[in-house]
Design a protein around this motif. Structure first.
Motif, PDB file in Angstrom:
ATOM      1  N   VAL A 788      11.152  24.081 -12.070  1.00 14.83           N
ATOM      2  CA  VAL A 788      11.373  24.591 -13.432  1.00 14.83           C
ATOM      3  C   VAL A 788      12.667  25.390 -13.472  1.00 14.83           C
ATOM      4  N   ASN A 789      12.882  26.259 -12.471  1.00 18.54           N
ATOM      5  CA  ASN A 789      14.105  27.077 -12.450  1.00 18.54           C
ATOM      6  C   ASN A 789      15.347  26.209 -12.333  1.00 18.54           C
ATOM      7  N   LEU A 790      15.291  25.178 -11.498  1.00 20.73           N
ATOM      8  CA  LEU A 790      16.454  24.315 -11.318  1.00 20.73           C
ATOM      9  C   LEU A 790      16.744  23.512 -12.586  1.00 20.73           C
ATOM     10  N   LEU A 791      15.701  22.965 -13.202  1.00 21.34           N
ATOM     11  CA  LEU A 791      15.914  22.204 -14.444  1.00 21.34           C
ATOM     12  C   LEU A 791      16.396  23.114 -15.555  1.00 21.34           C
ATOM     13  N   ASP A 792      15.810  24.294 -15.660  1.00 22.11           N
ATOM     14  CA  ASP A 792      16.234  25.243 -16.694  1.00 22.11           C
ATOM     15  C   ASP A 792      17.700  25.605 -16.507  1.00 22.11           C
ATOM     16  N   ASN A 793      18.106  25.759 -15.257  1.00 19.71           N
ATOM     17  CA  ASN A 793      19.501  26.088 -14.954  1.00 19.71           C
ATOM     18  C   ASN A 793      20.422  24.940 -15.385  1.00 19.71           C
ATOM     19  N   SER A 794      20.015  23.714 -15.109  1.00 23.29           N
ATOM     20  CA  SER A 794      20.842  22.557 -15.506  1.00 23.29           C
ATOM     21  C   SER A 794      20.912  22.410 -17.021  1.00 23.29           C
ATOM     22  N   LEU A 795      19.797  22.658 -17.687  1.00 20.80           N
ATOM     23  CA  LEU A 795      19.797  22.538 -19.157  1.00 20.80           C
ATOM     24  C   LEU A 795      20.702  23.574 -19.795  1.00 20.80           C
ATOM     25  N   LYS A 796      20.743  24.781 -19.207  1.00 23.50           N
ATOM     26  CA  LYS A 796      21.560  25.840 -19.805  1.00 23.50           C
ATOM     27  C   LYS A 796      23.044  25.585 -19.613  1.00 23.50           C
ATOM     28  N   TYR A 797      23.437  25.032 -18.446  1.00 26.61           N
ATOM     29  CA  TYR A 797      24.850  24.940 -18.117  1.00 26.61           C
ATOM     30  C   TYR A 797      25.454  23.567 -18.414  1.00 26.61           C
ATOM     31  N   SER A 798      24.697  22.636 -18.942  1.00 27.13           N
ATOM     32  CA  SER A 798      25.255  21.314 -19.265  1.00 27.13           C
ATOM     33  C   SER A 798      25.224  21.103 -20.777  1.00 27.13           C
ATOM     34  N   ASN A 799      26.007  20.125 -21.238  1.00 25.47           N
ATOM     35  CA  ASN A 799      26.065  19.827 -22.668  1.00 25.47           C
ATOM     36  C   ASN A 799      24.727  19.261 -23.135  1.00 25.47           C
ATOM     37  N   SER A 800      24.444  19.481 -24.411  1.00 24.14           N
ATOM     38  CA  SER A 800      23.156  19.021 -24.957  1.00 24.14           C
ATOM     39  C   SER A 800      23.060  17.492 -24.979  1.00 24.14           C
ATOM     40  N   GLU A 801      24.202  16.779 -24.939  1.00 20.73           N
ATOM     41  CA  GLU A 801      24.156  15.325 -24.945  1.00 20.73           C
ATOM     42  C   GLU A 801      24.032  14.739 -23.546  1.00 20.73           C
ATOM     43  N   SER A 802      24.373  15.530 -22.507  1.00 22.37           N
ATOM     44  CA  SER A 802      24.385  14.971 -21.150  1.00 22.37           C
ATOM     45  C   SER A 802      22.984  14.975 -20.568  1.00 22.37           C
ATOM     46  N   PRO A 803      22.657  13.939 -19.770  1.00 28.44           N
ATOM     47  CA  PRO A 803      21.305  13.855 -19.198  1.00 28.44           C
ATOM     48  C   PRO A 803      21.182  14.731 -17.944  1.00 28.44           C
ATOM     49  N   VAL A 804      19.933  15.048 -17.613  1.00 31.24           N
ATOM     50  CA  VAL A 804      19.603  15.741 -16.355  1.00 31.24           C
ATOM     51  C   VAL A 804      18.678  14.825 -15.589  1.00 31.24           C
ATOM     52  N   GLU A 805      18.936  14.650 -14.295  1.00 35.12           N
ATOM     53  CA  GLU A 805      18.200  13.669 -13.520  1.00 35.12           C
ATOM     54  C   GLU A 805      17.583  14.326 -12.290  1.00 35.12           C
ATOM     55  N   VAL A 806      16.353  13.922 -11.945  1.00 36.58           N
ATOM     56  CA  VAL A 806      15.669  14.358 -10.726  1.00 36.58           C
ATOM     57  C   VAL A 806      15.414  13.114  -9.881  1.00 36.58           C
ATOM     58  N   VAL A 807      15.863  13.152  -8.599  1.00 38.47           N
ATOM     59  CA  VAL A 807      15.735  12.005  -7.702  1.00 38.47           C
ATOM     60  C   VAL A 807      14.971  12.448  -6.466  1.00 38.47           C
ATOM     61  N   ALA A 808      13.911  11.700  -6.101  1.00 36.96           N
ATOM     62  CA  ALA A 808      13.100  12.010  -4.922  1.00 36.96           C
ATOM     63  C   ALA A 808      13.186  10.864  -3.940  1.00 36.96           C
ATOM     64  N   THR A 809      13.545  11.185  -2.681  1.00 35.37           N
ATOM     65  CA  THR A 809      13.604  10.188  -1.616  1.00 35.37           C
ATOM     66  C   THR A 809      13.082  10.824  -0.322  1.00 35.37           C
ATOM     67  N   THR A 810      12.898   9.953   0.673  1.00 35.88           N
ATOM     68  CA  THR A 810      12.515  10.455   2.003  1.00 35.88           C
ATOM     69  C   THR A 810      13.594  10.064   2.995  1.00 35.88           C
ATOM     70  N   GLU A 811      13.889  10.974   3.933  1.00 31.79           N
ATOM     71  CA  GLU A 811      14.856  10.733   5.004  1.00 31.79           C
ATOM     72  C   GLU A 811      14.198  11.166   6.302  1.00 31.79           C
ATOM     73  N   GLY A 812      13.671  10.216   7.044  1.00 32.35           N
ATOM     74  CA  GLY A 812      12.980  10.555   8.278  1.00 32.35           C
ATOM     75  C   GLY A 812      11.730  11.355   7.989  1.00 32.35           C
ATOM     76  N   ALA A 813      11.662  12.555   8.545  1.00 32.91           N
ATOM     77  CA  ALA A 813      10.489  13.418   8.366  1.00 32.91           C
ATOM     78  C   ALA A 813      10.699  14.426   7.252  1.00 32.91           C
ATOM     79  N   TRP A 814      11.619  14.121   6.315  1.00 36.77           N
ATOM     80  CA  TRP A 814      11.943  15.081   5.265  1.00 36.77           C
ATOM     81  C   TRP A 814      11.832  14.425   3.896  1.00 36.77           C
TER      82      TRP A 814
END
Length: 888
Positions: A788-814
């Protein structure tokens, strides 16, 4: 108006007076009852004065009073508090002594201490009672004490000359100068002798014969004159001091500075005492100088204990002492004289035979010729003392005898070699073998055996090889020139080689000392903490003088052992000696004046401003404690160690000051942030409520709904802010507790999106992940807050027309979770600071924040064992990547 009314005291006089008043305010007052012999009534007069003070209401106790069974003295002790004596066990005998600790614990206003010059029993804190008195005075307690004039150090040789008895128990003259009052107890010699015959003078059995020789009318009159003169001199000092401070004009003498040069001879004590008396008469500052030369180095090492005793004697009498190394004594004396502005040089009368003075001019004469405007005072010696001074110690005699034997063997070997080569060499060429023997003797045996080798070589060459052989007759007179050349060249070679060898030994010794100090300085400079400093000191002292070392530093009210050589353990007694040295800022223990029964010598680690601790040293041999080189090196080590410890402490204090400054800045930023971020929503809520209260009846339903929505939004903002503060406090305090459970990353995104839905509006937030994602162990509630904090931060500092994206992947044991936006990004030099508390980049119009959101995210992610990093995107925007372990 008189001329004196226009004279003001000099600044030096006022400073001297202020220093004296400051010292006297801290110390107790010393009153000395001075007599010229036993039996004049010193103890009786002291007790009478004490009873008068007690009658005046003063707290008076008897620390140590010796009545010797006299009824009139015992009567004066009635009704007076007597402190119990301390029993000291020595050689199967219990010896009563004054209990110094009992006096300091009782802390009366006045304490009576009889027999100031008394020598304490071995095992006592101090060797002499006058040192106990100094401790009592430093505790602010007044002392009444008794002493005879013959016990003062500077008069020791004069008294011995008058009476024929050398007084062994002496008191430094500085106590007379320290005394607040001196009361002279005087009776005529006739009355004293009458008291002696009546049995009213206490005489120890073992000293009866000496006392009988002492109590002669002529002796008593001379001693009486000494006491009167010394008391009158003290009165004159007080009068001069008063005149100077009160600006009373007088014939002030110019300042004199005296220098006495000493060696290891027994006559040096007389030189020191004579100079002390002369300095007192002239009211002059005086110095004591010992010069160690390469030629006299061996002799000085044999007499190092006597030299050490003489330097301590001079220091106790008030001199500034110095010990230097030089190749020429005359040059060293004159250089020291010029550097210290000496006006008079005191030296001993030469005691060498006339023929030796012809061969080598005495040092005294050389100094007189080159002294210029400096006066040279010559002091004569007792013939017996001079004989004692010129006597060679048995050990040295044995060493010289061995050297002469070796010289004889060298000549025998050279003669045998020449005999073998006689058919092939002329006699004059054989001289070279004898010169070779001289060189070997100079290098290996020293100067005197080398000169003996020269003499024996001339005789052997003449006897065995010069015709006619096997006689000392010289047929060809030209051989006399060969003999003379052999002797002169041999003496010159032996002198030069021996001198070069002795100088090389001194240079090697100095090189070792210099290298030791360099290594210590280098190690201390590289030490970053107190532990490294102490290890460096212990290691370097062990290597430099082959000693065992212990260092004690204060911890609260006690000293703790913080570093020590392997196997070195201090018992309670040794720790008490170290504690005394620390509290009194003076050396103590072995080879000092205080607590000499200790196994170690303790040196305070002292800087000009503070005392940092104590260093204890145990040397390999008893003689090593009296070595001037060792003492100089130990003093230098102690000083450097103290400065290094102080440097570390100052560094810590500077770090603490920086931390406090940073904390103050942080608190100031926090207050500024809180005051702004709390006030803004509160002002909005207050304004809404005020409008509803005052104009609520005039507002329609839509207006009221808009005002309530505004107030609700600001209240939510305020709630988030306070929540962030609480979360940050929990993270910093380590109070955060994680509830791990397997979670679906898609659920995590859904929970975060649901929490942000009122603030999303028409913003586009997308989510992408791998086709198959494992369940990840995490605290879903806390990680939802992170997202929530990270998305809220992106919404505040980016233009209202620009998208915000969340990407989830795995790399080995992470698990890698990235939040990506197309905002302005972060300046490159600030990327590492974005997760610091209260850090904010310039905020776009309408955006707000406290600077805590990303800090909270970092704390929660790291509590999960993960990492969080920020990086700018190509083309603009910010990418924040979270990595969480797939196994908890």
């Amino acid at each position: 108006m008189t001329d004196n009314d226009n004279i003001r005291p000099s600044p030096e006089a006022m400073l001297k007076l202020a220093q004296a008043e400051e010292i006297s305010a801290e110390l107790g007052k010393l009153k000395i009852f001075l007599g010229y012999a036993a039996g004049v009534g010193k103890t009786y007069a002291m007790l009478e004065a004490a009873r008068q003070r007690k009658k005046d209401g003063r707290d008076v106790v008897a620390g140590y009073v010796e009545s010797h069974g006299r009824a009139e003295t015992d009567e004066l002790l009635l009704g007076m508090e007597l402190l119990p004596r301390k029993e000291v066990h020595y050689l199967e005998v219990m010896l009563p002594e004054m209990d110094l600790d009992a006096v300091l614990t009782r802390k009366p206003q006045i304490v009576l201490v009889d027999e100031l010059a008394h020598t304490n029993a071995p095992g006592s804190r101090h060797e002499k009672r006058w040192q106990d008195v100094e401790d009592i005075l430093e505790a602010g307690i007044d002392v009444y004490t008794t002493v005879n004039i013959q016990h003062f150090e500077s008069l020791n040789d004069v008294v011995a000359q008058i009476t024929g008895i050398t007084v062994r128990e002496t008191v430094p003259d500085r106590l007379l100068d320290l005394a607040f009052e001196i009361k002279l107890i005087d009776i005529s010699p006739e009355d004293l002798l009458q008291r002696l015959h009546e049995g009213k003078v206490y005489i120890p059995d073992q000293a009866a014969m000496a006392i009988e020789k002492f109590f002669r009318p002529g002796n008593l009159m001379a001693l009486r004159e000494l006491s009167l003169r010394r008391t009158a001199s003290r009165v004159d000092d007080q009068m001069r001091a008063y005149m100077e401070t009160q600006s009373i004009a007088g014939p002030w003498p110019t300042a004199e500075r005296l220098l006495v040069c000493i060696s290891g001879s027994p006559s040096s004590e007389k030189l020191i005492r004579s100079t002390c008396r002369l300095a007192e008469e002239l009211k002059a500052e005086w110095f004591t100088l010992h010069i160690e030369t390469p030629e006299g180095g061996k002799h000085a090492r044999e007499n190092r204990e006597r030299i050490w005793h003489n330097l301590r004697l001079a220091e106790g009498l008030g001199a500034q002492v110095a010990s230097i190394t030089a190749t020429d004594i005359t040059d060293a004396v004159l250089e020291y004289t010029a550097r210290h502005n000496i006006t008079k040089i005191v030296m001993g009368k030469p005691s060498r035979s006339r023929w030796r003075e012809i061969l080598q001019q005495p040092i005294v004469e050389r100094v007189i010729r080159r002294s210029g405007a400096v006066d040279v005072v010559i002091v004569s010696f007792d013939p017996e003392k001079s004989a004692e001074a010129s006597a060679t110690p048995p050990l040295r005699q044995a060493l010289e005898l061995g050297g002469y034997t070796a010289s004889l063997l060298l000549i025998a070997a050279a003669t045998l070699l020449c005999e073998l080569l006689r058919p092939f060499l002329a006699p004059t060429n054989m001289v070279m073998f004898y010169l070779l023997a001289v060189v070997v003797a100079s290098v290996r045996l020293g100067r005197k055996p080398a000169i003996a080798t020269v003499f024996l070589g001339v005789l052997a060459f003449n006897f065995f090889f010069v015709p006619p052989r096997m006689t000392f007759v010289v047929a060809d007179t030209q051989y006399l020139l060969t003999f003379l050349g052999l002797f002169v060249v041999g003496v010159v070679i032996s002198t030069l080689v021996a001198r070069a060898r002795e100088r090389a030994e001194v240079m090697r010794s100095r090189e070792v000392q210099t290298a030791s100090l360099y290594y210590l300085s280098r190690d201390l400079a590289a030490s970053a903490d107190i532990t490294a400093v102490l290890k460096s000191v212990v290691k370097n002292v062990e290597e430099a003088i082959n000693a065992h070392v212990v260092i004690l530093l204060p911890e609260g009210e006690r000293l703790d052992i913080v570093a020590a050589s392997a196997g070195l353990v201090l018992d309670i007694k040794e720790q008490a000696v170290a504690d005394w040295s620390f509290r009194n800022k003076r050396p103590a223990g072995r080879a000092t004046d205080t607590l000499v029964s200790a196994d170690l010598m303790y040196l305070p680690l002292q800087t000009p401003a503070n005392i940092m601790g104590v260093m204890g040293v145990r040397l390999e041999s008893p003689h090593a404690y009296h070595s001037q080189d060792n003492r100089r090196l130990l003093d230098a080590f102690a000083t450097q160690a103290a400065m290094a410890i102080e440097r570390i402490r100052f560094s810590r204090q500077a770090e603490q000051a920086q931390i406090l400054q940073a904390r103050e800045n942080l608190e100031r930023a926090l207050l500024n942030s809180i005051s702004h971020d709390l006030r803004t929503p509160l002002v909005s809520v207050t304004g809404v409520l005020s409008s509803l209260k005052e104009e609520g009846t005039h507002l329609n339903e839509q207006e009221r709904r808009e005002l309530l929505e505004t107030a609700y939004g600001e209240a939510e903002r305020l709630n988030r802010f306070v929540g962030n503060l609480l979360d940050m406090t929990r993270i910093e305090a380590g109070a955060i507790r994680l509830n791990f459970e397997p979670c679906d990353v898609q659920d995590l995104f859904g929970c975060a999106l649901a929490a942000l839905e009122p603030r999303l509006g028409s913003r586009d937030v997308s989510f992408r992940m791998q086709p198959i994602m494992p369940l990840v162990p995490m605290d879903l509630v806390l990680m939802t807050q992170v997202l929530v904090n990270l998305l809220d931060n992106s919404l505040k500092y980016s233009n209202s027309e620009s998208p915000v994206e969340v990407v989830a992947t795995t790399e080995g044991a992470w698990l890698t979770l990235a939040v990506i936006d197309r905002g302005p990004g972060v300046p490159e030099h600030d990327l590492k600071r974005v997760f610091d508390k209260f850090y904010r980049i310039p905020i776009p119009e309408g955006a707000g924040g406290t600077g805590l959101g990303l800090s909270i995210c970092k704390g929660i992610v790291e509590a999960h064992g993960g990492t969080i990093k920020a990086a700018n995107r190509t083309g603009g925007g910010l990418r924040i990547v979270i990595r969480l372990p797939l196994a908890s």
